[in-house]
Design a protein around this motif. Structure first.
Motif, mmCIF file in Angstrom:
data_model
loop_
_atom_site.group_PDB
_atom_site.id
_atom_site.type_symbol
_atom_site.label_atom_id
_atom_site.label_comp_id
_atom_site.label_asym_id
_atom_site.label_seq_id
_atom_site.Cartn_x
_atom_site.Cartn_y
_atom_site.Cartn_z
ATOM 1 N N UNK A 113 -41.625 99.208 -33.831
ATOM 2 C CA UNK A 113 -41.721 100.536 -34.437
ATOM 3 C C UNK A 113 -40.795 100.652 -35.644
ATOM 4 N N UNK A 114 -39.596 100.051 -35.523
ATOM 5 C CA UNK A 114 -38.652 100.051 -36.639
ATOM 6 C C UNK A 114 -39.252 99.331 -37.849
ATOM 7 N N UNK A 115 -40.069 98.315 -37.606
ATOM 8 C CA UNK A 115 -40.714 97.570 -38.679
ATOM 9 C C UNK A 115 -41.993 98.232 -39.168
ATOM 10 N N UNK A 116 -42.381 99.353 -38.537
ATOM 11 C CA UNK A 116 -43.596 100.042 -38.939
ATOM 12 C C UNK A 116 -44.861 99.397 -38.426
ATOM 13 N N UNK A 117 -44.776 98.777 -37.248
ATOM 14 C CA UNK A 117 -45.923 98.082 -36.657
ATOM 15 C C UNK A 117 -46.386 98.843 -35.418
ATOM 16 N N UNK A 118 -47.694 99.132 -35.292
ATOM 17 C CA UNK A 118 -48.187 99.853 -34.107
ATOM 18 C C UNK A 118 -48.132 98.972 -32.863
ATOM 19 N N UNK A 119 -47.961 99.609 -31.707
ATOM 20 C CA UNK A 119 -47.698 98.900 -30.455
ATOM 21 C C UNK A 119 -48.805 99.154 -29.437
ATOM 22 N N UNK A 120 -49.253 98.081 -28.798
ATOM 23 C CA UNK A 120 -50.117 98.154 -27.617
ATOM 24 C C UNK A 120 -49.308 97.593 -26.456
ATOM 25 N N UNK B 281 -53.628 103.599 -36.166
ATOM 26 C CA UNK B 281 -52.431 102.894 -36.624
ATOM 27 C C UNK B 281 -51.454 103.854 -37.295
ATOM 28 N N UNK B 282 -51.966 104.677 -38.195
ATOM 29 C CA UNK B 282 -51.110 105.608 -38.936
ATOM 30 C C UNK B 282 -50.431 106.595 -38.000
ATOM 31 N N UNK B 283 -51.197 107.114 -37.039
ATOM 32 C CA UNK B 283 -50.626 108.087 -36.100
ATOM 33 C C UNK B 283 -49.513 107.473 -35.266
ATOM 34 N N UNK B 284 -49.742 106.268 -34.765
ATOM 35 C CA UNK B 284 -48.739 105.648 -33.901
ATOM 36 C C UNK B 284 -47.522 105.169 -34.688
ATOM 37 N N UNK B 285 -47.717 104.743 -35.919
ATOM 38 C CA UNK B 285 -46.561 104.349 -36.727
ATOM 39 C C UNK B 285 -45.665 105.560 -36.997
ATOM 40 N N UNK B 286 -46.267 106.723 -37.258
ATOM 41 C CA UNK B 286 -45.482 107.945 -37.453
ATOM 42 C C UNK B 286 -44.776 108.340 -36.160
ATOM 43 N N UNK B 287 -45.499 108.291 -35.046
ATOM 44 C CA UNK B 287 -44.891 108.608 -33.756
ATOM 45 C C UNK B 287 -43.762 107.638 -33.432
ATOM 46 N N UNK B 288 -43.920 106.367 -33.828
ATOM 47 C CA UNK B 288 -42.879 105.378 -33.584
ATOM 48 C C UNK B 288 -41.592 105.708 -34.318
#
Length: 350
Positions: A269-276, A316-323
């Motif tokens: 998340x710190x790197x801006x990568x979405x997580x599964x 992807x965009x939503x989860x990166x923001x949430x991260x």
């Protein structure tokens, strides 16, 4: 107040316990009310003289039972007996109880050490509320002597996404980071990747981390896979290499059967990568709404989740923001303040 923490997890390959130990020591050393020292368990690690300690952390000579300190903090299941000091023991997870088939000789030793600490006068620290409840339920600890203080997230080193893609051998790749062992279930990740790879011939899977026990199971799964030639196996990486892989990844995957906290998805998340991630252990608590969760042990669901993340830009965009928002919950200063409060409380109760 003088406190001494077990720095043994800083020896050798750095795992999540080592990340917590170093980060906590570094942050505690900045608190003016604490004199922070480190010790190493002579029966748990070698080469204590080669320890690299955070700035401001001294070395404590702990002659069992420990003297000269107010609080002894065992950072990984065990804490020395002490006549004149209060004791705290960190329980990173209880995989060794949840999965008896995963018990190594070291895990059995850790469990015996932990039971002795809890039966004695040690207070328990956990990184997540999930593990705190497990300590009470599975080990019979007094809830009043179990405290949760979450860690911070290790700062991500500088790294080049281009270098990460070069290491991965592809512009798009799914990344998993961590020791290759059964609990991480990277074999399931290989099977899930194999299902989606046929329709996405530009995507690789990268698994980077040290070899753990039963690593052959992972290798066998790769050899069986139809698209095993697109599974890139990298060993333990330095901080620059790790950062490059994180920054270049399209998706971060955590297919674990169990987790007591979970540093790597927060680093993603710190790197801006979405997580599964699989919906197990502490992960729903730690990651919240900032990850796409799938059931553990369901290869098809994991494959579908990864495919969806690769293909759905809006998700992807939503989860990166949430991260990014999720990361604000974790700081080393808050961790240090919480641990200091715990130290003062257990010292006063002694």
């Amino acid at each position: 107040m003088r406190v001494a923490l077990d720095a043994t997890p800083l020896l050798g390959t750095r795992t999540g316990v080592g990340v917590f130990t170093f980060g906590a020591m570094e942050a505690l050393a900045e608190l003016p009310e604490l004199d922070v020292a480190a010790y190493a368990m002579p029966w748990r690690g070698r080469g204590a003289g080669s320890l690299t300690l955070p700035l401001g952390v001294g070395r404590a000579r702990i002659r069992l039972p420990g003297g000269g300190v107010d609080v002894l903090h065992g950072t990984n299941f065990a804490v020395p007996r002490a006549r004149h000091a209060a004791r705290v023991v960190t329980v990173p997870d209880l995989a060794l109880l949840r999965f008896p088939e995963l018990r190594t000789r070291k895990a059995r030793f850790d469990l015996r050490s932990l039971r002795r600490a809890i039966a004695g006068d040690a207070s328990v620290h956990t990184l997540s509320s999930f593990v705190a409840q497990e300590v009470v339920t599975l080990l019979g600890a007094d809830p009043a002597r179990v405290s949760t203080v979450a860690p911070g997230v290790p700062p991500l080193a500088a790294g080049s996404p281009t270098a990460g893609r070069r290491m991965a051998g592809a512009d798009r790749y799914i990344l998993a980071l961590g020791t290759v062992e059964p609990r991480k279930d990277y074999a399931a990740l290989v099977r899930a990747f194999d299902q989606l790879a046929a329709e996405r011939d530009d995507v690789n899977l990268v698994v980077a981390g040290a070899d753990g026990w039963a690593v052959d199971t992972f290798g066998e799964e790769v050899r069986r896979a139809r698209h095993g030639d697109r599974v890139v196996r990298l060993g333990y990486l330095d901080e620059a290499g790790r950062s490059a892989l994180l920054r270049g990844a399209s998706v971060f995957a955590l297919p674990s059967r169990y987790e007591g906290f979970g540093f790597t998805p927060l680093e993603a998340m710190e790197a801006g990568v979405p997580v599964v991630a699989t919906e197990v252990g502490s992960l729903p608590e730690v990651l919240g709404d900032a990850a796409l969760f799938v059931p553990a042990g369901d290869d098809a669901a994991l494959s579908d989740g990864l495919a969806r993340m690769l293909d759905d830009d809006a998700l992807q965009t939503r989860l990166m923001k949430a991260g990014r928002n999720r990361l604000s919950r974790y700081s080393w200063r808050a961790c240090a303040d919480g641990l200091a409060a715990l130290y003062h409380r257990v010292a006063a109760e002694r």
